[in-house]
Design an enzyme around this catalytic site. Structure first.
Site, short mmCIF file in Angstrom:
data_model
loop_
_atom_site.label_atom_id
_atom_site.label_comp_id
_atom_site.label_asym_id
_atom_site.label_seq_id
_atom_site.Cartn_x
_atom_site.Cartn_y
_atom_site.Cartn_z
N TYR A 145 -1.14 -4.74 2.27
CA TYR A 145 0.28 -4.39 2.17
C TYR A 145 0.68 -3.47 3.31
O TYR A 145 -0.15 -2.69 3.79
CB TYR A 145 0.64 -3.75 0.82
CG TYR A 145 -0.21 -2.57 0.39
CD1 TYR A 145 -1.46 -2.75 -0.20
CD2 TYR A 145 0.25 -1.26 0.53
CE1 TYR A 145 -2.22 -1.67 -0.62
CE2 TYR A 145 -0.50 -0.17 0.10
CZ TYR A 145 -1.75 -0.39 -0.45
OH TYR A 145 -2.51 0.68 -0.87
N PRO A 146 1.93 -3.58 3.76
CA PRO A 146 2.43 -2.66 4.77
C PRO A 146 3.09 -1.46 4.09
O PRO A 146 3.55 -1.57 2.95
CB PRO A 146 3.47 -3.50 5.50
CG PRO A 146 3.99 -4.46 4.49
CD PRO A 146 2.90 -4.68 3.47
N MET A 147 3.08 -0.33 4.76
CA MET A 147 3.73 0.86 4.16
C MET A 147 4.32 1.80 5.21
O MET A 147 3.96 1.75 6.39
CB MET A 147 2.75 1.63 3.28
CG MET A 147 1.59 2.26 4.01
SD MET A 147 0.65 3.37 2.94
CE MET A 147 1.72 4.80 2.91
N ASP A 148 5.24 2.63 4.73
CA ASP A 148 5.88 3.67 5.54
C ASP A 148 5.60 5.02 4.93
O ASP A 148 5.33 5.12 3.73
CB ASP A 148 7.42 3.51 5.50
CG ASP A 148 7.93 2.38 6.35
OD1 ASP A 148 7.27 2.02 7.32
OD2 ASP A 148 9.03 1.88 6.02
N LYS A 149 5.74 6.06 5.72
CA LYS A 149 5.84 7.42 5.18
C LYS A 149 7.34 7.75 5.16
O LYS A 149 8.05 7.54 6.15
CB LYS A 149 5.09 8.41 6.08
CG LYS A 149 3.56 8.25 6.02
CD LYS A 149 2.96 9.00 4.85
CE LYS A 149 1.46 8.78 4.70
NZ LYS A 149 0.66 9.62 5.59
C1 VOV Z 1 -10.51 3.32 0.12
C2 VOV Z 1 -10.44 4.56 0.34
C3 VOV Z 1 -9.64 5.37 1.30
C4 VOV Z 1 -10.17 6.42 2.02
C5 VOV Z 1 -11.60 6.94 2.00
C6 VOV Z 1 -9.10 6.94 2.83
C7 VOV Z 1 -9.25 8.05 3.67
C8 VOV Z 1 -8.27 8.37 4.61
C9 VOV Z 1 -8.43 9.45 5.58
C10 VOV Z 1 -9.62 10.39 5.64
C11 VOV Z 1 -7.31 9.45 6.37
C12 VOV Z 1 -6.96 10.43 7.51
C13 VOV Z 1 -7.78 10.25 8.71
C14 VOV Z 1 -7.79 8.83 9.20
O1 VOV Z 1 -8.80 8.18 8.93
O2 VOV Z 1 -6.80 8.39 9.77
C15 VOV Z 1 -6.49 8.35 5.94
C16 VOV Z 1 -5.30 7.98 6.55
C17 VOV Z 1 -4.42 7.08 5.97
N1 VOV Z 1 -4.56 6.40 4.77
FE1 VOV Z 1 -6.21 6.40 3.62
N2 VOV Z 1 -7.94 6.22 2.61
C18 VOV Z 1 -8.23 5.26 1.66
C19 VOV Z 1 -7.36 4.33 1.10
C20 VOV Z 1 -6.01 4.30 1.45
C21 VOV Z 1 -5.01 3.54 0.74
C22 VOV Z 1 -5.25 2.72 -0.51
C23 VOV Z 1 -3.81 3.74 1.38
C24 VOV Z 1 -2.46 3.21 0.93
C25 VOV Z 1 -1.71 4.33 0.24
C26 VOV Z 1 -1.31 4.03 -1.17
O3 VOV Z 1 -0.84 4.97 -1.87
O4 VOV Z 1 -1.42 2.88 -1.63
C27 VOV Z 1 -4.06 4.56 2.51
C28 VOV Z 1 -3.11 4.90 3.45
C29 VOV Z 1 -3.42 5.68 4.55
C30 VOV Z 1 -2.53 5.88 5.65
C31 VOV Z 1 -1.16 5.23 5.79
C32 VOV Z 1 -3.14 6.73 6.54
C33 VOV Z 1 -2.56 7.23 7.87
C34 VOV Z 1 -1.67 8.39 7.55
C35 VOV Z 1 -1.10 9.13 8.71
O5 VOV Z 1 -0.04 9.78 8.50
O6 VOV Z 1 -1.66 9.10 9.80
N3 VOV Z 1 -5.39 4.92 2.51
N4 VOV Z 1 -7.07 7.75 4.84
#
Ligand code: VOV
Length: 249
Positions: A145-149
């Site tokens: 899925y795509p997403m925004d902040k």
């Molecule tokens: C499956 C597990 C999982 C894990 C371990 C994890 C960890 C991490 C770490 C440690 C970091 C930050 C450093 C980096 O690595 O960039 C991120 C970054 C990010 N994530 Fe994440 N995320 C996961 C999973 C995970 C999910 C399921 C989602 C969707 C959110 C949801 O509500 O549906 C998501 C989103 C994001 C996004 C959009 C970013 C970038 C944000 C930004 O502003 O730059 N993420 N994420």
């Protein structure tokens, strides 16, 4: 000006979703259908060679529900290579029997929110490289899925000070890490490339873990307050014989 996160950028990614024009496909002479399927499977085999050589990666999944029939995800060092692969796919016979359903263009991204201080070149760090240039495990299920902040009044992610964003991302990371071994995520940035800001691609052998992870994250402030989502696509793997069986009539 507010401090932007610094990103590390890896392989470019194309998620290509297609519907099959089953009505037309069924009308095709069985011999031609077989040739077209074989031609497509040979194309997928060629993609697999790039995976094996670690010069790229691909994933081929069905999509359950009416949004698409299948999705081909390709990752390459340049956007140009993705464009070439897309054009080559479009010239295969089977493509004449597909209808574009959705696509997403992005680049695998790591942000520095949780990175420690270091003088080393992160692009040389093997752990970082493994995430920027990922080997795609052949998990049974995929979820994209795509997403925004959000940027809406007081709920504006981009107006938050760096330290606050770091604190929030730490909590996000902790939830994510509790799914280690169950769900693998690939976060790809798409600001300037596509309609949302990130693509989220999840892999798991237990489809229910997608729902559990995404549900749990909804209660975490990064998602509860700041996340907005596009359409969700979920599917099952097409590997080995299943790649051609899917097209059998
Ligand atoms: C499956 C597990 C999982 C894990 C371990 C994890 C960890 C991490 C770490 C440690 C970091 C930050 C450093 C980096 O690595 O960039 C991120 C970054 C990010 N994530 Fe994440 N995320 C996961 C999973 C995970 C999910 C399921 C989602 C969707 C959110 C949801 O509500 O549906 C998501 C989103 C994001 C996004 C959009 C970013 C970038 C944000 C930004 O502003 O730059 N993420 N994420």
């Amino acid at each position: 000006m507010n401090e932007a996160a610094i990103t590390l950028d890896g392989w470019y990614v194309l998620h290509d979703f297609r519907q099959m024009d089953w009505a037309s496909w069924k009308q095709v002479d069985p011999e031609l259908r077989k040739q077209a399927t074989d031609e497509f499977v040979a194309f997928l085999d060629e993609l697999q060679q790039a995976d094996d050589a670690k010069t790229g990666a691909h994933a081929f999944y069905t999509i359950v529900g009416q949004k698409a029939d299948f999705m081909l995800m390709t990752l390459r060092p340049t956007m140009d290579e993705l464009q070439e692969l897309e054009a080559r796919f479009n010239k295969l016979t089977i493509a004449d029997f597909t209808i574009p359903a959705y696509s997403y263009v992005s680049v695998v991204e790591l942000s520095n929110y949780l990175a420690g201080e270091s003088n080393e070149d992160p692009y040389q760090n093997p752990h970082v490289r493994a995430r920027l240039y990922p080997e795609l495990q052949r998990s049974q299920y995929i979820c994209f899925y795509p997403m925004d902040k959000r940027r809406d009044g007081d709920d504006n992610w981009y107006m938050l000070p760096m330290q606050e964003r770091k604190d929030l991302m730490r909590s996000h990371g902790l939830i994510g890490r509790s799914y280690a071994g169950k769900v693998k995520q690939i976060i790809s940035g798409s600001i300037g490339f596509d309609d949302f800001e990130w693509g989220v691609t999840l892999f798991s052998d237990d489809v229910l873990q997608f729902k559990k992870l995404i549900y749990e994250m909804r209660f975490d402030e990064v998602s509860a307050r700041y996340a907005e989502f596009g359409s969700f696509f979920t599917g099952t793997i097409l590997a080995g014989e299943k790649r051609s069986e899917f097209f059998n009539i």
